[in-house]
Structure formats: structure tokens, C-alpha cells
Design a protein around this motif. Structure first.
Motif, short mmCIF file in Angstrom:
data_model
loop_
_atom_site.label_atom_id
_atom_site.label_comp_id
_atom_site.label_asym_id
_atom_site.label_seq_id
_atom_site.Cartn_x
_atom_site.Cartn_y
_atom_site.Cartn_z
N PHE A 64 40.39 -10.23 21.72
CA PHE A 64 41.20 -11.41 21.42
C PHE A 64 41.19 -11.72 19.93
O PHE A 64 42.21 -12.04 19.33
CB PHE A 64 40.67 -12.62 22.20
CG PHE A 64 40.86 -12.52 23.68
CD1 PHE A 64 42.03 -12.00 24.21
CD2 PHE A 64 39.88 -12.94 24.56
CE1 PHE A 64 42.22 -11.90 25.58
CE2 PHE A 64 40.06 -12.86 25.94
CZ PHE A 64 41.23 -12.33 26.45
N GLY A 65 40.00 -11.63 19.33
CA GLY A 65 39.85 -12.02 17.93
C GLY A 65 40.66 -11.19 16.97
O GLY A 65 41.29 -11.72 16.04
N TYR A 79 33.90 -14.93 15.51
CA TYR A 79 34.92 -14.54 16.49
C TYR A 79 34.98 -15.50 17.67
O TYR A 79 36.04 -15.65 18.29
CB TYR A 79 34.68 -13.11 16.96
CG TYR A 79 35.27 -12.10 16.02
CD1 TYR A 79 36.62 -11.80 16.05
CD2 TYR A 79 34.48 -11.45 15.08
CE1 TYR A 79 37.17 -10.88 15.18
CE2 TYR A 79 35.02 -10.53 14.20
CZ TYR A 79 36.36 -10.25 14.25
OH TYR A 79 36.92 -9.35 13.38
N SER A 92 38.63 -16.73 18.55
CA SER A 92 39.18 -16.34 19.85
C SER A 92 39.29 -17.53 20.79
O SER A 92 40.28 -17.71 21.49
CB SER A 92 38.31 -15.25 20.49
OG SER A 92 38.22 -14.12 19.65
N PHE A 147 43.53 -18.12 20.03
CA PHE A 147 44.21 -17.08 20.80
C PHE A 147 45.21 -17.65 21.80
O PHE A 147 46.37 -17.23 21.86
CB PHE A 147 43.19 -16.20 21.52
CG PHE A 147 43.81 -15.10 22.34
CD1 PHE A 147 44.21 -13.92 21.74
CD2 PHE A 147 44.02 -15.27 23.70
CE1 PHE A 147 44.81 -12.91 22.49
CE2 PHE A 147 44.61 -14.26 24.46
CZ PHE A 147 45.00 -13.08 23.85
#
Length: 468
Positions: A234-235, A384, A388, A392
Motif C-alpha cells: 500500500f505504502g 509506512y 498506508s 491509501f
């Protein structure tokens, strides 16, 4: 470290400084300074993307995981590779039509200035934490090599990155990335890996010498593999320093193909360094600090000259990642906060000057945080998890669901960020729960407020047709 190795490192640092100075002459406009003029072809762009993905945390962290868990340490960097490849395959087409420099700019166009502001703050925190991980890594390398204090080592390593980043912006970073990618590739794949395997008598001997658990692809644990997926898959897809590198390509085709290629490169990089970590376990079984596995093994097995080049490769990974993240954070603050809320009439020269001042301030702050945390993997996990968990969902949902409202996106970012920091306090910074709770909170808030909110985002016909 002998005179030859020291000379190699000094020569390498000198080249980076010279390239930084060259970058001053190339960075004439805002687009030059922020995106290197968007002129990169496939081969140079692959190098830039790989260099920014694979930093010191990836290099030293993969070796550390290989030392502790064996071959399954490759999942760390592999998830980063899957993330950048997915960005190229699924998001590039969506984001290139917006003509933006930053993630928060895109969110601002999609949801309004409020969302742009809060996303810029959250993403700037993430990119600053990435810088922290790399400064910690540089401090560790210089400390092991020269015996200086960790703080002094961080000041020296961070200072070099700060110097060339301030001078030429993305032009300097791009030019140094190409050099650093070549040095990283040679240092890891053609020197460190073969010398490490040879030092234990070959791959067959290595696999017979390590514990059986070190040969399992899941020895690191499914919980850890899932954590890496949440953090890095995701990150990497919504990472400002990655996006800014993506936008330096000359066209969409280059963006896609180089992102996929960089993802494949990341897999092999992580696999090679996990094996290097296993070799370190055999050669140095009683190593006190596994974070120093890479540098300690290099000092033990490499001949003069080769040692200097491999350590330059480590510094390359650290510096390319640090410079990109530092510049990304400065770009967010300059472009999405100062330019929007303070100095709306800035010309190209003003933007460049302001970016340099902001970069200097953030660089100093990163060094201070590095001295406080002093653990690469912990700092990277925090970075992250923040990105995320908070960014995200609003970004991806907004790209694919036209009904999403600005109120829903803004609220989702705020709610997710609060939840992440609360769960950091409750469960600790190494827990997987902050990112899970953050993503879940963001998804619930954005869906509920969009479905039951009273306002709907009105986009231009071109944006509607583009997202469709």
C-alpha cells in the motif's frame, strides 16, 4: 578500512558533491527543480526508481532479516517491489492526467484545499521518517567503519545528502540516483553476493550449514509477511517520493515499464541480500548486533578496494533514498502548504528558493529524530504505517469511485491518523494493528460519509471522463 578503501569512499562522495553543483545550472524552472524537467527515458528512469525504493533500510534490513530468519527475509524488499509494480500497472494511467507534482495536489483537485492541506501534512511526516531511517543507516555504517560516535556519523552522512539536495533539487537527485544505482548493482550483485557465498564454500555448503528453518520461505512468519504487505504494498503505491520520481519520466509508457522493471529488480535485490545475511550467520555466528551484519561481513571477507566499493554501494542506497524522501517532504510543504496558504503569487525562482530553505530545516529535523530513534526498521515501520493507514484509502477510493465526497475524504484522513497514533501508544510502534485499524477506519468513514452525506463532489467533465 585501509587507504585504498578510504580513497574510494572519498572519491565517491566527491563525485556526488560535484553532481550536486552541476544540478544548479539545470534547475532553472519549477518543473526542472521539482521533476527534473520530466525528461527521463526508460533505462535512466528504472535506475532512479530502483534507487529510491531500495534505501539503506532495505539493504541493511534485508541482510539483518537474512541473518535472523534466512531466505524468508526477501519478503521485506519484495513487497516494496510488488508495490511499485502495481503503481505502474494500475495507477499511472489514473494519475498522469492531473498535471500535479504531489499526492496532496491530486487529492486537493479531487476533494478541495482542506484535504490537500491535511494530506500534505500527513505525507510530509511519512517522508521525513523515511529520511530518518536513512540517516540512522548512514550513522551505523560510518560508526562501524571509522569508529566515530553514532551522532557524529549521522551528522556527516546527513550533511552530504543535505548539501547536494539543496543545490540542484530533483536534477541533482536524479543524476546522483543514476550513479548510485550503478554502484548499488555492482556492489551487491557482482561483489558482495559472490564473495559472501564463496566465503562459506558455496551455496550448497551454505544451505547445509544454516538451520533448516532458515531455508523456509515463511520462517519469518505469516504475521510479518502480512505486515510487510500492509506497509509496503500500500505504502509504495501512494508514496510521495516514489510519485515524484515517477513523474520525471518523459511519458506514460516509460512510467509503466520502468515501474514494473524496478519491482522485478527489487525482488532479486532482496533475495541476494537475504542470502548474504545467511552467509554472515555462518561467518560471524556471535555477532552482537544483527543490524551490523552487512558491514561486519564486508569488513571480514572483502579485499582492499572491493571493500570501499561495496561500502560505497551501501552509502548509495542510503543517500538516494534519503535525498528523495527529504526533497519529497520539502516539496509537499512548499507546494501544498506555503504556496497555497501563505505565498500564492510565488514565481519559479521563489519556489526554488523556498524549497531550499524548507529542505535545510527538514534535514536538520531529520538528524535530530535519527539521534532519538536509532533503529532503522522501527523508524521505517512507523513511516509506512502513517502513510498506508491514512492516505491509501482516500486516494485510491477517490480515483475509482466518482461519488466520493471531499468531506468524506478529509474526515477519513483525520480519523485514520488519530487512530494510528493512538494504537501506536497502546500496542507499540512494531505492531501491525495501527495500520489495520487505520485502513479500516478510513474505509468505514469514507464509505459512510459518502453514502449518507448531503454533498457530492463536482468535478469537471474532463476529470469525470478521465476517471471513468
Amino acid at each position: 578500512m585501509n587507504i585504498l578503501d578510504t580513497a574510494v569512499l572519498i572519491l565517491y562522495f566527491g563525485v556526488l558533491i560535484i553532481v550536486g553543483i552541476i544540478g544548479i545550472n539545470k534547475a532553472k524552472s519549477e518543473k526542472d527543480f521539482l521533476l527534473a524537467g520530466s525528461r527521463m527515458g526508460y533505462f535512466t528512469h528504472v535506475g532512479c526508481l530502483a534507487a529510491v525504493i531500495i534505501g539503506g533500510a532495505a539493504t541493511m534490513g534485508s541482510t539483518t532479516l537474512g541473518y535472523e530468519f534466512g531466505i524468508s527475509g526477501f519478503w521485506f524488499v519484495t513487497m516494496m517491489g510488488i508495490g511499485i509494480a502495481s503503481l505502474g500497472l494500475f495507477l499511472v494511467k489514473k494519475i498522469t492526467g492531473y498535471e500535479v507534482f504531489t499526492i496532496s495536489q491530486l487529492l486537493g483537485k479531487r476533494y478541495g484545499e482542506g484535504t490537500q492541506l491535511i494530506s500534505a501534512i500527513v505525507t510530509a511526516i511519512y517522508t521525513l521518517m523515511i529520511v530518518v531511517t536513512q540517516v540512522i543507516g548512514m550513522g551505523s555504517v560510518i560508526h562501524v567503519l571509522l569508529g566515530w560516535s553514532v551522532l557524529t556519523s549521522m551528522l556527516i552522512g546527513g550533511g552530504i545528502v543535505l548539501f547536494y539536495t539543496i543545490l540542484g533539487g530533483m536534477w541533482s537527485i536524479t543524476l546522483t540516483d543514476i550513479i548510485q544505482f550503478v554502484v548499488m548493482t555492482i556492489g551487491v550483485f557482482f561483489i558482495m553476493f559472490p564473495y559472501s557465498v564463496n566465503s562459506v564454500g558455496g551455496l550448497a555448503t551454505l544451505f547445509n550449514s544454516v538451520p533448516d528453518s532458515h531455508l523456509s520461505l515463511t520462517n519469518i512468519g505469516w504475521d510479518k509477511i502480512f505486515q510487510y504487505f500492509l506497509l509496503y504494498f500500500f505504502g509504495l503505491m501512494v508514496s510521495q517520493d516514489i510519485w515524484q520520481r515517477v513523474f520525471t519520466a518523459k511519458n506514460q509508457k516509460v512510467m509503466k515499464s520502468s515501474a514494473v522493471s524496478a519491482g522485478i529488480y527489487s525482488f532479486f535485490y532482496g533475495l541476494a541480500l537475504s542470502i548474504v545475511g545467511m552467509c554472515a550467520l555462518i561467518v560471524l555466528p556471535n555477532l552482537g548486533d544483527s543490524q551490523s551484519a552487512f558491514t561486519s561481513l564486508a569488513l571480514a571477507i572483502l579485499p582492499p578496494g572491493m571493500l570501499g566499493l561495496v561500502l560505497a554501494a551501501v552509502c548509495s542506497a542510503l543517500m538516494s533514498n534519503a535525498s528523495g524522501a527529504l526533497f519529497a517532504s520539502a516539496t509537499l510543504i512548499t507546494n501544498d502548504i506555503i504556496k497555497v496558504y501563505s505565498k500564492k503569487d510565488m514565481n519559479d525562482k521563489d519556489v526554488i528558493q523556498t524549497s531550499r530553505i524548507v529542505t535545510l530545516g527538514l534535514g536538520i529535523l531529520a538528524i535530530i529524530f535519527s539521534a532519538w530513534i536509532q533503529n532503522i526498521l522501527v523508524a521505517l515501520d512507523m513511516a509506512y504505517a502513517i502513510l498506508s493507514g491514512a492516505i491509501f484509502v482516500p486516494l485510491v477510493v477517490g480515483l475509482f469511485w466518482k461519488r466520493t465526497t471531499s468531506k468524506a475524504a478529509f474526515s477519513a484522513i483525520i480519523a485514520s491518523t488519530i487512530v494510528i497514533f493512538i494504537t501506536f501508544i497502546i500496542y507499540g510502534v512494531t505492531s501491525t494493528l495501527p495500520i489495520i485499524y487505520g485502513v479500516f477506519t478510513g474505509l468505514v468513514v469514507i464509505v459512510v460519509l459518502t453514502l449518507f452525506g448531503t454533498s457530492k463532489v463536482e468535478m469537471s467533465d474532463s476529470e469525470n471522463s478521465y476517471i471513468s
